[in-house]
Design a protein around this motif. Structure first.
Motif, PDB file in Angstrom:
ATOM      1  N   TYR A  52      -1.911  -1.473  -1.717  1.00 54.85           N
ATOM      2  CA  TYR A  52      -1.426  -0.109  -1.634  1.00 54.85           C
ATOM      3  C   TYR A  52      -2.340   0.655  -0.669  1.00 54.85           C
ATOM      4  N   PRO A  53      -1.827   1.551   0.133  1.00 55.02           N
ATOM      5  CA  PRO A  53      -0.401   1.688   0.392  1.00 55.02           C
ATOM      6  C   PRO A  53       0.083   0.537   1.262  1.00 55.02           C
ATOM      7  N   ALA A  54       1.371   0.486   1.590  1.00 52.36           N
ATOM      8  CA  ALA A  54       1.920  -0.611   2.384  1.00 52.36           C
ATOM      9  C   ALA A  54       1.589  -0.380   3.856  1.00 52.36           C
TER      10      ALA A  54
ATOM     11  N   ALA B 225     -10.625   1.803   5.146  1.00 55.27           N
ATOM     12  CA  ALA B 225      -9.853   0.576   4.961  1.00 55.27           C
ATOM     13  C   ALA B 225     -10.472  -0.299   3.872  1.00 55.27           C
ATOM     14  N   CYS B 226     -11.792  -0.382   3.867  1.00 53.76           N
ATOM     15  CA  CYS B 226     -12.468  -1.187   2.840  1.00 53.76           C
ATOM     16  C   CYS B 226     -12.196  -0.623   1.450  1.00 53.76           C
ATOM     17  N   TRP B 227     -12.194   0.702   1.329  1.00 53.35           N
ATOM     18  CA  TRP B 227     -11.911   1.302   0.029  1.00 53.35           C
ATOM     19  C   TRP B 227     -10.466   1.053  -0.407  1.00 53.35           C
ATOM     20  N   VAL B 228      -9.530   1.042   0.538  1.00 53.94           N
ATOM     21  CA  VAL B 228      -8.142   0.714   0.195  1.00 53.94           C
ATOM     22  C   VAL B 228      -8.069  -0.701  -0.376  1.00 53.94           C
TER      23      VAL B 228
ATOM     24  N   ASN C 226      -6.104   2.504 -10.085  1.00 53.51           N
ATOM     25  CA  ASN C 226      -6.586   3.796  -9.608  1.00 53.51           C
ATOM     26  C   ASN C 226      -5.426   4.764  -9.431  1.00 53.51           C
ATOM     27  N   GLU C 227      -5.342   5.735 -10.299  1.00 50.43           N
ATOM     28  CA  GLU C 227      -4.319   6.777 -10.208  1.00 50.43           C
ATOM     29  C   GLU C 227      -4.986   8.134 -10.363  1.00 50.43           C
ATOM     30  N   PRO C 228      -4.844   9.073  -9.432  1.00 52.13           N
ATOM     31  CA  PRO C 228      -4.188   8.857  -8.140  1.00 52.13           C
ATOM     32  C   PRO C 228      -5.041   7.978  -7.233  1.00 52.13           C
ATOM     33  N   ARG C 229      -4.425   7.404  -6.232  1.00 49.29           N
ATOM     34  CA  ARG C 229      -5.112   6.447  -5.376  1.00 49.29           C
ATOM     35  C   ARG C 229      -5.908   7.169  -4.301  1.00 49.29           C
ATOM     36  N   THR C 230      -7.081   7.627  -4.677  1.00 55.00           N
ATOM     37  CA  THR C 230      -7.926   8.383  -3.763  1.00 55.00           C
ATOM     38  C   THR C 230      -9.359   7.880  -3.837  1.00 55.00           C
ATOM     39  N   ARG C 231     -10.172   8.355  -2.907  1.00 50.51           N
ATOM     40  CA  ARG C 231     -11.588   7.994  -2.881  1.00 50.51           C
ATOM     41  C   ARG C 231     -12.414   8.863  -3.819  1.00 50.51           C
ATOM     42  N   ASP C 232     -11.769   9.652  -4.644  1.00 53.41           N
ATOM     43  CA  ASP C 232     -12.493  10.396  -5.673  1.00 53.41           C
ATOM     44  C   ASP C 232     -12.609   9.588  -6.956  1.00 53.41           C
ATOM     45  N   HIS C 233     -12.256   8.324  -6.882  1.00 59.20           N
ATOM     46  CA  HIS C 233     -12.449   7.424  -8.016  1.00 59.20           C
ATOM     47  C   HIS C 233     -13.940   7.332  -8.344  1.00 59.20           C
ATOM     48  N   PRO C 234     -14.308   7.251  -9.623  1.00 61.71           N
ATOM     49  CA  PRO C 234     -15.736   7.184  -9.990  1.00 61.71           C
ATOM     50  C   PRO C 234     -16.491   6.038  -9.329  1.00 61.71           C
TER      51      PRO C 234
END
Length: 326
Positions: free
Chosen positions: A18-20, A229-232, A239-247
């Motif tokens: 994700y995403p495609a 890209a590495c974080w994707v 991970n919801e929502p799919r953002t870089r604010d993940h812990p």
């Protein structure tokens, strides 16, 4: 990296994405929108033994830590008398969670240099890679490696000279992130002998850009585009929502144990502001044994391309001094 070994045949697997989108990281890993992952280099099959040579004077051996997951590590013994008690450094390599292993030339030479400079036994951990194994797989592997230290089998491989009461954990880039998240959790083993943590340009992120990220010209070894890209590839599918604010991307400073902490960054590193911010937050918490070292002219992973650079020699001296305090 110029010294990264390459092979003629690629390995291709499928992993949910994700995403495609189509992703290419350093031309070493390509991911198609359908989730097909193609790796130019196979990092999962190490040799069983790496002999010492004139240019590689520190002997090393590969050991399986967890057969159920294929977790392995490379152990380095410095060229000193084995009847002397030596510090133990658990080292976690970088690569955006997606690339490399202890067997890659740059990381092998870095661990060799580290063992020699600090007169320490070094355990370099080969954690599972994303996107085939998304986070927290790498975190679980470091926990397993730390648990292995208390296994009777560990004494056989580390020798009686490994002093577990002088334990250090060091990681560069993604390895620094892995260390931080593992030490911040309550799921890992107790480490009464932990004396210090070394974070080399730790790989953190968030949706809000720092000034050093905003100033990126996308020309360095690590760019904002590659980091994103590495974080994707690495973030958990849940991970919801799919953002870089993940812990996982931005673990809290207070999660690090109250031991000596060394943070290293480069003045031209796109992530430099995040290392400076981490150090400031630790000092606000009253952590006295915290030090920040900035190499003004260096970019991300400056210690890897060549083992003869002046900056690397200086870095090894700083780490050696850090370890020798305990």
């Amino acid at each position: 990296m110029e010294s990264t070994p390459r092979i003629e045949q690629t390995s291709t697997t499928k992993a949910m994405m994700y995403p495609a989108v189509e992703i290419d990281v350093w031309c070493l890993i390509q991911v198609q929108p359908d989730g097909t992952v193609t790796r130019v280099v196979d990092f999962d099959h190490p040799p069983l033994f790496v002999p010492a040579s004139a240019s590689d004077p520190v002997p090393s051996v590969d050991v399986t830590l967890d057969p159920s997951t294929g977790l392995w590590a490379r152990i380095y013994h410095p060229p000193v008398s084995t009847d002397k008690q030596l510090p133990l450094i658990v080292y976690v390599h970088g690569g955006g969670f997606c690339l490399f292993s202890p067997g890659v030339d740059d990381f092998h030479r870095l661990a060799t240099r580290l063992a020699s400079a600090t007169s320490s036994i070094v355990l370099s951990v080969a954690y599972r890679l994303a996107p085939e194994h998304r986070l927290p797989a790498a975190y679980d592997d470091l926990r397993a490696a730390l648990r292995w230290l208390s296994n009777p089998d560990a004494r056989q491989h580390l020798l009686a000279s490994a002093d577990l009461s002088r334990l250090f954990i060091m990681g560069d880039s993604a390895g620094g992130n892995i260390i931080h998240n593992v030490l911040a959790s309550n799921e890992g083993p107790k480490l009464p002998g932990l004396k210090g943590v070394v974070l080399l340009q730790p790989f953190y992120s968030s949706e809000e850009r720092t000034e050093s990220e905003k100033a990126s010209d996308e020309q360095g070894f690590l760019t904002v585009k590659i980091a994103d890209a590495c974080w994707v590839l690495a973030r958990p599918e849940s991970n919801e929502p799919r953002t870089r604010d993940h812990p996982f991307c931005c673990p809290p400073a207070e999660g690090l144990p109250d031991v000596a902490v060394m943070v290293v960054t480069g003045g031209r590193d796109v992530l430099s502001d995040r290392s400076v911010l981490l150090t400031a937050e630790l000092k606000k918490l009253g952590r006295e044994a915290v030090e920040l070292h900035v190499f003004p002219e260096e970019e991300h992973a400056f210690y890897l391309p060549s083992q003869e650079r002046e900056a690397l020699t200086e870095l090894m001296g700083l780490i050696s001094k850090f370890v020798s305090r305990f």
